[in-house]
Design a protein around this motif. Structure first.
Motif, PDB file in Angstrom:
ATOM      1  N   THR A   3      -2.005 -11.269   0.638  1.00 34.03           N
ATOM      2  CA  THR A   3      -0.883 -11.923  -0.336  1.00 34.03           C
ATOM      3  C   THR A   3      -0.301 -13.074   0.374  1.00 34.03           C
ATOM      4  O   THR A   3      -0.406 -12.922   1.875  1.00 34.03           O
ATOM      5  CB  THR A   3       0.833 -11.838  -0.460  1.00 34.03           C
ATOM      6  N   LYS A  11       4.654 -15.923  -4.778  1.00 37.96           N
ATOM      7  CA  LYS A  11       3.462 -15.062  -4.017  1.00 37.96           C
ATOM      8  C   LYS A  11       1.735 -15.825  -4.665  1.00 37.96           C
ATOM      9  O   LYS A  11       2.463 -16.033  -6.294  1.00 37.96           O
ATOM     10  CB  LYS A  11       3.386 -13.773  -4.592  1.00 37.96           C
ATOM     11  N   ALA A  39       7.580  -3.848  -5.000  1.00 41.68           N
ATOM     12  CA  ALA A  39       6.370  -4.053  -4.557  1.00 41.68           C
ATOM     13  C   ALA A  39       5.110  -3.204  -4.987  1.00 41.68           C
ATOM     14  O   ALA A  39       4.254  -2.216  -4.357  1.00 41.68           O
ATOM     15  CB  ALA A  39       6.554  -2.076  -4.086  1.00 41.68           C
ATOM     16  N   GLU A  42       1.411  -5.763  -3.111  1.00 43.81           N
ATOM     17  CA  GLU A  42       1.498  -5.669  -1.819  1.00 43.81           C
ATOM     18  C   GLU A  42      -0.223  -5.190  -2.161  1.00 43.81           C
ATOM     19  O   GLU A  42      -0.789  -4.100  -2.829  1.00 43.81           O
ATOM     20  CB  GLU A  42       1.913  -4.185  -1.344  1.00 43.81           C
ATOM     21  N   THR A  45      -2.226  -1.946  -3.122  1.00 48.44           N
ATOM     22  CA  THR A  45      -2.802  -0.776  -4.414  1.00 48.44           C
ATOM     23  C   THR A  45      -2.923  -1.150  -5.435  1.00 48.44           C
ATOM     24  O   THR A  45      -3.714  -2.378  -6.111  1.00 48.44           O
ATOM     25  CB  THR A  45      -0.687  -2.256  -4.429  1.00 48.44           C
ATOM     26  N   ALA A  75       1.111   2.240   5.718  1.00 52.64           N
ATOM     27  CA  ALA A  75       2.265   1.050   6.220  1.00 52.64           C
ATOM     28  C   ALA A  75       2.831   2.248   7.204  1.00 52.64           C
ATOM     29  O   ALA A  75       3.100   1.510   7.908  1.00 52.64           O
ATOM     30  CB  ALA A  75       3.344   1.112   4.963  1.00 52.64           C
TER      31      ALA A  75
END
Length: 238
Positions: A3, A11, A39, A42, A45, A75
């Motif tokens: 992204t 975005k 979220a 990301e 995902t 993460a």
């Protein structure tokens, strides 16, 4: 897959989809929204995506993204993050536009899920298996089952073959001109097991030999140079 910000609140997202290959889209207000894209946009995902194509524009409008599987551990675990980064970068470099099919998507999804959720730490043979299967699905599979000239098979000994990374073929000792990468018959048999998914978990002494062969071959066929293999070697030695 990746992204970047666009303006003050949007975005731009690059995604691998099961039905439409690789696409890019703009998510309006994604940086500020507390409801629509929380979220869900990301890296790594898995989402159910709602989007609208734009005529005469490759950038679609992303209207919704509902999380199917979030990347919960990547993460916070450098090893897992480095493995996942390589998977995504390799896909991004080998698959262009809408070339990818459902089998490629499923392979990526299964590999990322394994990296993220496995109770065991990620292992180098996960990446080698991913590379072998991806090369097969994308039509770049090297021909490693026999000598390209005399058709000799890798025997049950440690005879040395020579691999040509440009053509993706091997030559036995008698047929080789000495060029290319040296690779043992044992390593070639290990690669065959990777393709079949029949590894029994035993460690292979020539894993480094297999890594060099696959990544040298891949470097000849990707559309742009890869950065993550250097990170994997320096930090994790894989």
């Amino acid at each position: 897959m990746r992204t970047r910000t666009h303006g003050e609140s949007d975005k731009i997202v690059s995604l691998l989809t099961r039905d439409f290959g690789k696409i890019s889209g703009i998510a309006k207000g994604a940086l500020r929204s507390r409801k629509r894209f929380v979220a869900s946009l990301e890296p790594f995902t898995h989402v159910r995506l709602g989007f609208r194509s734009r005529s005469q524009n490759d950038l679609c409008f992303i209207e919704s993204a509902d999380i199917i599987r979030a990347a919960r551990r990547l993460a916070f675990d450098l090893d897992r993050y480095a493995f996942a980064t390589y998977v995504v970068e390799l896909i991004d470099s080998m698959v262009e536009g809408r070339e990818a099919d459902a089998a490629v998507f499923d392979l990526v999804d299964q590999t990322l899920a394994r990296i993220d959720t496995s109770a065991d730490p990620p292992a180098a043979d996960w990446l080698r298996g991913f590379e072998v299967k991806l090369l097969t699905l994308t039509g770049f599979e090297p021909r490693l089952d026999r000598c390209a000239r005399c058709q000799q098979l890798p025997a049950d000994d440690d005879g040395v073959f020579h691999f040509n990374p440009r053509t993706g073929t091997i030559a036995c000792g008698d047929c080789s001109d000495g060029g290319g990468l040296s690779i043992s018959g044992a390593a070639l048999r290990y690669l065959s097991k990777l393709k079949q998914g029949s590894l029994d978990g035993a460690q292979f002494a020539g894993a480094g030999e297999v890594r060099v062969l696959l990544q040298t071959f891949i470097s000849h066929h990707v559309r742009r140079p890869l950065r993550s293999p250097a990170l994997l070697r320096e930090i994790l030695g894989v």
